[in-house]
Motif scaffolding. Structure first.
Motif, PDB file in Angstrom:
ATOM      1  N   ALA A  51     -74.144 -43.663 -30.494  1.00 58.88           N
ATOM      2  CA  ALA A  51     -75.604 -43.190 -31.426  1.00 58.88           C
ATOM      3  C   ALA A  51     -76.518 -42.794 -30.207  1.00 58.88           C
ATOM      4  O   ALA A  51     -77.325 -41.925 -30.125  1.00 58.88           O
ATOM      5  N   ILE A  74     -78.776 -48.917 -32.863  1.00 61.32           N
ATOM      6  CA  ILE A  74     -78.618 -48.945 -34.415  1.00 61.32           C
ATOM      7  C   ILE A  74     -78.095 -50.360 -34.932  1.00 61.32           C
ATOM      8  O   ILE A  74     -78.162 -51.193 -34.046  1.00 61.32           O
ATOM      9  N   CYS A 103     -79.523 -46.194 -38.568  1.00 64.35           N
ATOM     10  CA  CYS A 103     -79.965 -45.336 -37.409  1.00 64.35           C
ATOM     11  C   CYS A 103     -81.364 -44.966 -37.631  1.00 64.35           C
ATOM     12  O   CYS A 103     -81.569 -44.101 -38.849  1.00 64.35           O
TER      13      CYS A 103
END
Length: 269
Positions: A51, A74, A103
């Motif tokens: 991420a 996240i 997120c």
């Protein structure tokens, strides 16, 4: 520069909404990548690394990292963890788990925020139904976002749908929020309650709609890390979220890759 209504809620211009959409797409694309990446044997920390790279590669900044001391990009909440799970490498995901991934990203000063719950391989049908009910309740709450409706109509619709589907718990102390130049802004949005109350929705409002639904009780507690929220009874929880703009044409789902067109059209038919 930033207009607010009489309730202190930030109202975005059309140009500012386009910037919100750009930030939302960063989050939407990142979550799409994460959904495709989840598999048995991975750790939540593996997903966190994916991420962060995806967000930074788009020229954006992870919203969560450092937010009030949160240490990761996240939130990764597994099984009975409701929200705010800290990604770590001590536990590997196993077939049959579910993981909620929340997120956020900042692009040119504007925030996007979204969450999904993802099955790890094949999961119990009760968990599949929990995820379905939670996601559907989110979309029904989103469909309310039209000028002239009241803020409490959102939570009422979420609660009405969840209760119509069986005996699920909706944590009372967690809900959605305004979003824009900050990740969390006024107003707070309950996932329950009576309709016709609170501020009237206006064009240019941006709200994060995020139901959390438990397979058992609505009661929760916070772990010793001061972040991770878990269910009291140890049963699973699911979490879905989108950032949405109120427009004269109805809701524009800023963090959905198609703007929410497919699901909202289905609800209208």
């Amino acid at each position: 520069m930033f207009k607010r209504n009489r309730h202190g809620i930030q109202i975005k211009s059309p140009e500012q909404l386009e910037k919100m959409r750009a930030a939302g797409l960063v989050v939407g694309r990142t979550l799409d990548l994460l959904k495709r990446s989840v598999e048995p044997g991975m750790t939540p920390l593996d997903l966190d690394s994916i991420a962060e790279k995806a967000i930074r590669d788009e020229g954006a900044i992870p919203s969560f990292k450092g937010y009030q001391g949160f240490p990761a990009t996240i939130c990764a909440s597994v099984n009975d963890e409701v929200v705010h799970g800290i990604p770590g490498d001590a536990r590997k995901l196993r077939e049959g788990d579910i993981i909620s991934i929340d997120c956020g990203a900042i692009l040119e000063g504007w925030h996007g925020d979204s969450a999904v719950t993802v099955p790890v391989g094949e999961v119990d049908p009760h968990l599949t139904e929990l995820m379905r009910v939670t996601e559907e309740s989110m979309w029904r709450g989103i469909a309310v976002l039209r000028p002239g409706r009241h803020l409490s109509d959102i939570g009422h619709e979420i609660e009405r749908y969840v209760k119509s589907q069986g005996r699920f718990g909706i944590p009372q102390e967690y809900g959605g929020h305004g979003i824009g130049t900050e990740m969390h802004m006024d107003p707070w949005i309950a996932n329950h309650g009576r309709p016709g109350r609170g501020p009237v929705l206006e064009e240019g409002m941006c709200l994060a709609i995020e139901p959390m639904v438990n397979l058992g009780t609505d009661r929760t507690r916070v772990l010793a890390d001061d972040w991770t929220v878990v269910t009291i009874d140890g049963k699973a929880s699911a979490h879905f979220e989108h950032s949405v703009a109120v427009t004269h044409n109805g809701p524009w789902v800023l963090t959905a890759l198609d703007g929410g067109k497919e699901r909202l059209t289905q609800l209208q038919n």
